[in-house]
Enzyme design. Structure first.
Site, PDB file in Angstrom:
ATOM      1  N   ASP A 102      -7.616   6.614   6.651  1.00 44.10           N
ATOM      2  CA  ASP A 102      -6.858   5.453   7.113  1.00 44.10           C
ATOM      3  C   ASP A 102      -5.430   5.533   6.593  1.00 44.10           C
ATOM      4  O   ASP A 102      -5.152   5.135   5.464  1.00 44.10           O
ATOM      5  CB  ASP A 102      -7.536   4.156   6.648  1.00 44.10           C
ATOM      6  CG  ASP A 102      -6.800   2.913   7.149  1.00 44.10           C
ATOM      7  OD1 ASP A 102      -5.908   3.064   8.013  1.00 44.10           O
ATOM      8  OD2 ASP A 102      -7.132   1.804   6.685  1.00 44.10           O
ATOM      9  N   LYS A 150       0.711   3.012   5.665  1.00 46.38           N
ATOM     10  CA  LYS A 150       0.542   2.514   4.303  1.00 46.38           C
ATOM     11  C   LYS A 150       1.589   3.150   3.392  1.00 46.38           C
ATOM     12  O   LYS A 150       1.988   4.291   3.628  1.00 46.38           O
ATOM     13  CB  LYS A 150      -0.859   2.873   3.779  1.00 46.38           C
ATOM     14  CG  LYS A 150      -2.006   2.100   4.401  1.00 46.38           C
ATOM     15  CD  LYS A 150      -3.336   2.567   3.831  1.00 46.38           C
ATOM     16  CE  LYS A 150      -4.528   1.862   4.488  1.00 46.38           C
ATOM     17  NZ  LYS A 150      -4.629   0.431   4.138  1.00 46.38           N
ATOM     18  N   ASP A 188     -12.555   5.533   3.520  1.00 52.23           N
ATOM     19  CA  ASP A 188     -12.640   4.433   4.484  1.00 52.23           C
ATOM     20  C   ASP A 188     -13.808   4.593   5.469  1.00 52.23           C
ATOM     21  O   ASP A 188     -13.936   3.823   6.410  1.00 52.23           O
ATOM     22  CB  ASP A 188     -11.299   4.305   5.229  1.00 52.23           C
ATOM     23  CG  ASP A 188     -10.968   2.865   5.586  1.00 52.23           C
ATOM     24  OD1 ASP A 188     -11.555   1.953   4.973  1.00 52.23           O
ATOM     25  OD2 ASP A 188     -10.139   2.656   6.496  1.00 52.23           O
ATOM     26  N   ARG A 246     -11.760  -3.461  11.828  1.00 54.46           N
ATOM     27  CA  ARG A 246     -12.363  -4.535  12.638  1.00 54.46           C
ATOM     28  C   ARG A 246     -12.378  -4.164  14.117  1.00 54.46           C
ATOM     29  O   ARG A 246     -13.232  -4.616  14.871  1.00 54.46           O
ATOM     30  CB  ARG A 246     -11.630  -5.854  12.367  1.00 54.46           C
ATOM     31  CG  ARG A 246     -10.184  -5.846  12.733  1.00 54.46           C
ATOM     32  CD  ARG A 246      -9.413  -6.992  12.091  1.00 54.46           C
ATOM     33  NE  ARG A 246      -9.085  -6.726  10.695  1.00 54.46           N
ATOM     34  CZ  ARG A 246      -8.442  -7.575   9.897  1.00 54.46           C
ATOM     35  NH1 ARG A 246      -8.076  -8.768  10.346  1.00 54.46           N
ATOM     36  NH2 ARG A 246      -8.183  -7.266   8.650  1.00 54.46           N
TER      37      ARG A 246
HETATM   38  N1  BES Z   1      -9.178   0.390   4.835  1.00 54.81           N
HETATM   39  C1  BES Z   1      -8.353  -0.729   4.603  1.00 54.81           C
HETATM   40  C2  BES Z   1      -8.928  -1.678   3.532  1.00 54.81           C
HETATM   41  C3  BES Z   1      -9.037  -1.124   2.137  1.00 54.81           C
HETATM   42  C4  BES Z   1      -8.058  -1.420   1.217  1.00 54.81           C
HETATM   43  C5  BES Z   1     -10.120  -0.405   1.751  1.00 54.81           C
HETATM   44  C6  BES Z   1      -8.159  -0.959  -0.083  1.00 54.81           C
HETATM   45  C7  BES Z   1     -10.227   0.066   0.454  1.00 54.81           C
HETATM   46  C8  BES Z   1      -9.259  -0.216  -0.469  1.00 54.81           C
HETATM   47  C9  BES Z   1      -8.165  -1.552   5.876  1.00 54.81           C
HETATM   48  O1  BES Z   1      -8.239  -0.837   7.062  1.00 54.81           O
HETATM   49  C10 BES Z   1      -6.825  -2.179   5.807  1.00 54.81           C
HETATM   50  O2  BES Z   1      -5.887  -1.454   5.741  1.00 54.81           O
HETATM   51  N2  BES Z   1      -6.776  -3.490   5.813  1.00 54.81           N
HETATM   52  C11 BES Z   1      -5.561  -4.201   5.733  1.00 54.81           C
HETATM   53  C12 BES Z   1      -5.617  -5.351   6.693  1.00 54.81           C
HETATM   54  C13 BES Z   1      -4.309  -6.017   6.919  1.00 54.81           C
HETATM   55  C14 BES Z   1      -3.373  -5.109   7.677  1.00 54.81           C
HETATM   56  C15 BES Z   1      -4.540  -7.277   7.696  1.00 54.81           C
HETATM   57  C16 BES Z   1      -5.407  -4.692   4.295  1.00 54.81           C
HETATM   58  O3  BES Z   1      -6.397  -5.009   3.662  1.00 54.81           O
HETATM   59  O4  BES Z   1      -4.275  -4.709   3.810  1.00 54.81           O
HETATM   60 ZN    ZN Z   2      -9.371   0.922   6.975  1.00 50.23          ZN
HETATM   61 ZN    ZN Z   3      -6.358   0.019   7.611  1.00 47.49          ZN
END
Ligand code: BES
Ligand code: ZN
Ligand code: ZN
Length: 489
Positions: free
Chosen positions: A262, A269, A280, A343
């Site tokens: 991811d 990121k 992920d 999601r």
């Molecule tokens: N894979 C990430 C969530 C994650 C964060 C997993 C840290 C493990 C450790 C997910 O896809 C993500 O990036 N979520 C975002 C959502 C946001 C953009 C609404 C997040 O949590 O920042």
């Molecule tokens: Zn993710």
């Molecule tokens: Zn993500």
């Protein structure tokens, strides 16, 4: 090899014996072990306090090259997790000393207010899981796992629980399978490789496997899954695993997030958030490993797993913030943030599974939100469900396996945060706050009237510092939990 043997200290011969010691109570049924403990406690530097440790070499009482005494602390503090940890810790110590086997003295359960079956199970789990090393990528393999993990119980217990070692070994092997998948770097688990690896493992068991590739996903309008994988060179996959034993009555569907890396996509990121994103796909790993384990254990329940597997990457062809896609359900989604990709792949898998299999219960598991880690920290998973009974079942299973789960709410009025000006829904909330909740509410729009729960494992799926029975990397969180949930359902 994991073995339970009846205590006969005159006959026993071992390289290393491990005796966990309680600080303020005599907990062994064997006179010889009790006298050894007494001798150890006569030394000034060993009281049986937590983290106390002392070794005897070539003791006259038993044919062991060495005995390692490990402190458990006070009786009131001893529980199954303490016992899991002490055995994991003992195994790790033996590995460091380059030993090859261990023989555990098992306390008499009633002396510490425990159930013998559960005590043995916990100690065996800690030892088996603590014996796992992920060193595939080390050229110089400095340590080797122990060859034999032996447990000494009274003659009655040894007969009564003779089936336990193989059961514990199966569940721990499942956990280790998930750990290895998670720890594998993303360059070696591109969606096709990860899918292939799952299929190879599943086909060794009585599991029916089907694979939907890009063509099938396009033909059947999995618009949300396809939108996430667009930016990657790798084609998306949807793996379906079906375990259907003859005697089963119930059908449970498990869905696991399988993002092999991811990057965040166009919403890339920042450094510091990217390095561990190989993890992920931990949800998919947990689901696949659970179904494989259920088949090995011959659990009497129909289990169907759906694993949407993609890589989330930026490119000239990647999905953009503002894009609107049509999901498998027919609902349109505006992509507010390409990093909220989990999601998206989940809703298509969930809709498809509900339409095709009409399950009694559907549980999804995913490393879904950083917000869940903010809420509950790195060791506790978030549980979301409209169904009190299902939520309770999951939480109780987590108490048993110590894969801790905490329920968070699904407030109806937060749903408006997911409104889009242009599409039916947006994949991110208009509020900064409560991100784990709004992510779950987003999923809930696709479950119709199916009894559903969502488990957010963004925190506990992966560790950066080893603990008593898990090394750095994937933890396999979810496998023992699901196996326990399945027994309860
Ligand atoms: N894979 C990430 C969530 C994650 C964060 C997993 C840290 C493990 C450790 C997910 O896809 C993500 O990036 N979520 C975002 C959502 C946001 C953009 C609404 C997040 O949590 O920042
Ligand atoms: Zn993710
Ligand atoms: Zn993500």
């Amino acid at each position: 090899m994991l073995q339970l043997q009846a205590i006969d200290l005159k006959e026993v011969k071992t390289e290393t014996m491990v005796i966990p010691v309680c600080e303020d109570k005599e907990i062994y049924g064997s006179r010889i072990i009790s006298s050894l403990v007494k001798k150890a406690k006569e030394l000034k530097d060993f009281k049986g306090e937590k983290d106390d440790e002392i070794s005897f070499y070539h003791p006259s009482e038993v044919k062991a090259d060495r005995i390692i005494f490990l402190g458990l602390g006070k009786e009131e503090k001893i529980n199954y997790e303490v016992m899991r940890k002490i055995s994991g810790k003992a195994v790790k110590k033996c590995i460091k000393k380059k030993l090859s086997e261990v023989l555990f003295a098992v306390p008499s359960a009633k002396n510490i207010n425990m159930d013998m079956y559960l005590l043995l199970e916990a100690m065996m789990e800690g030892a088996y899981l603590g014996n796992h090393l992920f060193d595939k990528y080390k050229t110089d393999k400095k340590s080797k796992p122990l060859k034999n993990l032996n447990f000494l119980a009274g003659p009655e217990a040894a007969v009564k629980f003779s089936g336990l070692p193989s059961q514990v070994a199966s569940i721990c092997e499942g956990t280790i399978l998930a750990r290895e998948w998670v720890s594998t770097p993303s360059n070696d688990k591109k969606p096709d490789q990860f899918a292939e690896s799952i299929i190879t493992s599943a086909e060794k068991e009585k599991i029916n496997v089907s694979l939907l590739g890009e063509k099938e996903l396009e033909e059947e309008n999995f618009g949300a899954i396809l939108s996430v994988s667009r930016g990657s060179q790798c084609k998306p996959k949807l793996v379906i695993l079906e375990y259907r034993p003859d005697a089963a009555k119930k059908t449970i569907v498990l869905v696991g997030k399988g993002v092999t890396f991811d990057s965040g996509g166009i919403n890339l990121k920042p450094a510091g958030s990217l390095e561990d994103m190989k993890m992920d796909m931990s949800g998919a790993a947990a689901v696949a490993a659970t179904i494989i384990t259920a088949a090995r254990l011959k659990l009497e329940i129909n289990l169907i797993g759906a694993l949407p597997i993609v890589e989330n990457m930026p490119s000239g062809d990647a999905s953009r913030p503002g894009d609107i896609i049509k999901s498998y359900s027919g609902k349109t989604v505006e992509i507010g943030n390409t990093d909220a990709e989990g999601r998206l792949i989940l809703i298509d898998a969930i809709s498809y599974m509900i339409k095709k299999y009409k399950p009694q219960t559907l549980i999804d598991i995913a490393t879904l939100t950083g917000a869940c880690v903010v809420a509950l920290g790195e060791k506790i998973a978030g549980v979301f469900s409209f169904d009190d009974q299902l939520a309770q079942t999951i939480i109780q299973a987590g108490e048993k396996t110590y894969e801790r789960c905490w329920r968070l709410p699904l407030p109806d009025d937060y749903k408006e945060l997911l409104k889009s000006d242009f599409a039916d829904l947006k994949n991110v909330s208009s509020s900064r706050w409560g991100g784990a909740i709004t992510a779950s509410l987003f999923l809930s729009e696709f479950v119709n009237d199916t009894t559903w729960a969502h488990i957010d494992i963004a925190g506990p799926a992966y560790i950066k510092k080893e603990n008593e029975y898990c090394g750095v990397g994937g933890t396999g969180f979810g496998v023992r939990l699901f196996c326990d949930i399945l027994k309860r359902l």
